[in-house]
Design a protein around this motif. Sequence first.
Motif, PDB file in Angstrom:
ATOM      1  N   LEU A 142       0.816  -1.216   0.000  1.00  0.00           N
ATOM      2  CA  LEU A 142       0.000   0.000   0.000  1.00  0.00           C
ATOM      3  C   LEU A 142       0.850   1.267   0.000  1.00  0.00           C
ATOM      4  CD1 LEU A 142      -2.796  -0.922   2.578  1.00  0.00           C
ATOM      5  CD2 LEU A 142      -3.060  -0.685   0.100  1.00  0.00           C
ATOM      6  N   VAL A 143       1.988   1.226   0.710  1.00  0.00           N
ATOM      7  CA  VAL A 143       2.808   2.435   0.848  1.00  0.00           C
ATOM      8  C   VAL A 143       4.112   2.366   0.057  1.00  0.00           C
ATOM      9  CG1 VAL A 143       1.836   2.944   3.112  1.00  0.00           C
ATOM     10  CG2 VAL A 143       3.978   1.681   2.963  1.00  0.00           C
ATOM     11  N   ASN A 144       4.293   1.289  -0.705  1.00  0.00           N
ATOM     12  CA  ASN A 144       5.485   1.109  -1.536  1.00  0.00           C
ATOM     13  C   ASN A 144       6.762   1.157  -0.695  1.00  0.00           C
ATOM     14  OD1 ASN A 144       6.822   0.629  -3.932  1.00  0.00           O
ATOM     15  ND2 ASN A 144       7.095   2.813  -4.363  1.00  0.00           N
ATOM     16  N   ALA A 145       6.812   0.282   0.320  1.00  0.00           N
ATOM     17  CA  ALA A 145       7.982   0.203   1.195  1.00  0.00           C
ATOM     18  C   ALA A 145       8.434  -1.250   1.311  1.00  0.00           C
ATOM     19  CB  ALA A 145       7.637   0.755   2.571  1.00  0.00           C
ATOM     20  N   GLU A 163      -4.287   7.968   4.617  1.00  0.00           N
ATOM     21  CA  GLU A 163      -5.677   7.526   4.670  1.00  0.00           C
ATOM     22  C   GLU A 163      -5.806   6.041   4.347  1.00  0.00           C
ATOM     23  OE1 GLU A 163     -10.090   8.607   2.909  1.00  0.00           O
ATOM     24  OE2 GLU A 163      -8.417   9.931   2.470  1.00  0.00           O
ATOM     25  N   VAL A 164      -5.034   5.563   3.382  1.00  0.00           N
ATOM     26  CA  VAL A 164      -5.069   4.149   2.998  1.00  0.00           C
ATOM     27  C   VAL A 164      -4.640   3.268   4.170  1.00  0.00           C
ATOM     28  CG1 VAL A 164      -4.063   2.441   1.435  1.00  0.00           C
ATOM     29  CG2 VAL A 164      -4.649   4.694   0.577  1.00  0.00           C
ATOM     30  N   VAL A 165      -3.571   3.656   4.853  1.00  0.00           N
ATOM     31  CA  VAL A 165      -3.083   2.895   6.000  1.00  0.00           C
ATOM     32  C   VAL A 165      -4.099   2.957   7.143  1.00  0.00           C
ATOM     33  CG1 VAL A 165      -1.269   2.725   7.749  1.00  0.00           C
ATOM     34  CG2 VAL A 165      -0.668   3.138   5.356  1.00  0.00           C
ATOM     35  N   THR A 166      -4.673   4.127   7.371  1.00  0.00           N
ATOM     36  CA  THR A 166      -5.681   4.280   8.418  1.00  0.00           C
ATOM     37  C   THR A 166      -6.867   3.356   8.165  1.00  0.00           C
ATOM     38  OG1 THR A 166      -5.033   6.570   8.819  1.00  0.00           O
ATOM     39  CG2 THR A 166      -7.230   5.916   9.557  1.00  0.00           C
ATOM     40  N   MET A 167      -7.331   3.278   6.940  1.00  0.00           N
ATOM     41  CA  MET A 167      -8.465   2.404   6.614  1.00  0.00           C
ATOM     42  C   MET A 167      -8.088   0.924   6.786  1.00  0.00           C
ATOM     43  SD  MET A 167     -10.714   4.597   6.309  1.00  0.00           S
ATOM     44  CE  MET A 167     -11.993   3.387   6.140  1.00  0.00           C
ATOM     45  N   HIS A 168      -6.862   0.573   6.463  1.00  0.00           N
ATOM     46  CA  HIS A 168      -6.381  -0.803   6.648  1.00  0.00           C
ATOM     47  C   HIS A 168      -6.424  -1.178   8.136  1.00  0.00           C
ATOM     48  CE1 HIS A 168      -3.621  -4.270   6.413  1.00  0.00           C
ATOM     49  NE2 HIS A 168      -4.038  -4.350   5.161  1.00  0.00           N
ATOM     50  N   ILE A 169      -5.958  -0.268   8.977  1.00  0.00           N
ATOM     51  CA  ILE A 169      -5.986  -0.474  10.427  1.00  0.00           C
ATOM     52  C   ILE A 169      -7.424  -0.560  10.916  1.00  0.00           C
ATOM     53  CG2 ILE A 169      -5.485   0.649  12.638  1.00  0.00           C
ATOM     54  CD1 ILE A 169      -2.911   1.748  11.254  1.00  0.00           C
ATOM     55  N   GLN A 170      -8.263   0.353  10.449  1.00  0.00           N
ATOM     56  CA  GLN A 170      -9.672   0.397  10.853  1.00  0.00           C
ATOM     57  C   GLN A 170     -10.380  -0.908  10.507  1.00  0.00           C
ATOM     58  OE1 GLN A 170     -11.174   3.064  12.439  1.00  0.00           O
ATOM     59  NE2 GLN A 170     -12.946   1.738  12.706  1.00  0.00           N
TER      60      GLN A 170
END
Length: 104
Positions: free
Chosen positions: A27-30, A68-75
């Motif tokens: 998601l974050v390209n890491a 926002e993408v990471v936040t939704m993944h956590i949520q």
Amino acid sequence: MPLFTFRGVPEEKVQEYFKKVGEIAQLVNADVKQFVFWCEDTKLIGNGYDKDAIYVSIEWKGRPLKQEVVTMHIQEFFGSLSKHIYVKFTEINSFLYINGDVID
């Protein structure tokens, strides 16, 4: 190097979420090897706060378009544990040292 710190979450759930680190890395390209998860045993104390709240702190090199993408993944993952999930991002651009070496 994304550093995730979880508060208000049982260690077993953090271990379970860590199994999804590959999804988050995409998601974050890491690089998946760069992720670090901390689990802190804490208790929320406060007037009017829900006792089951979850707090996730993420320290990383700035990725404002990915927050926002990471936040939704956590949520999505922790939503069954709590209706109150706080996620805080902090940019650590060149301010993180490991064993005396700056992480770029």
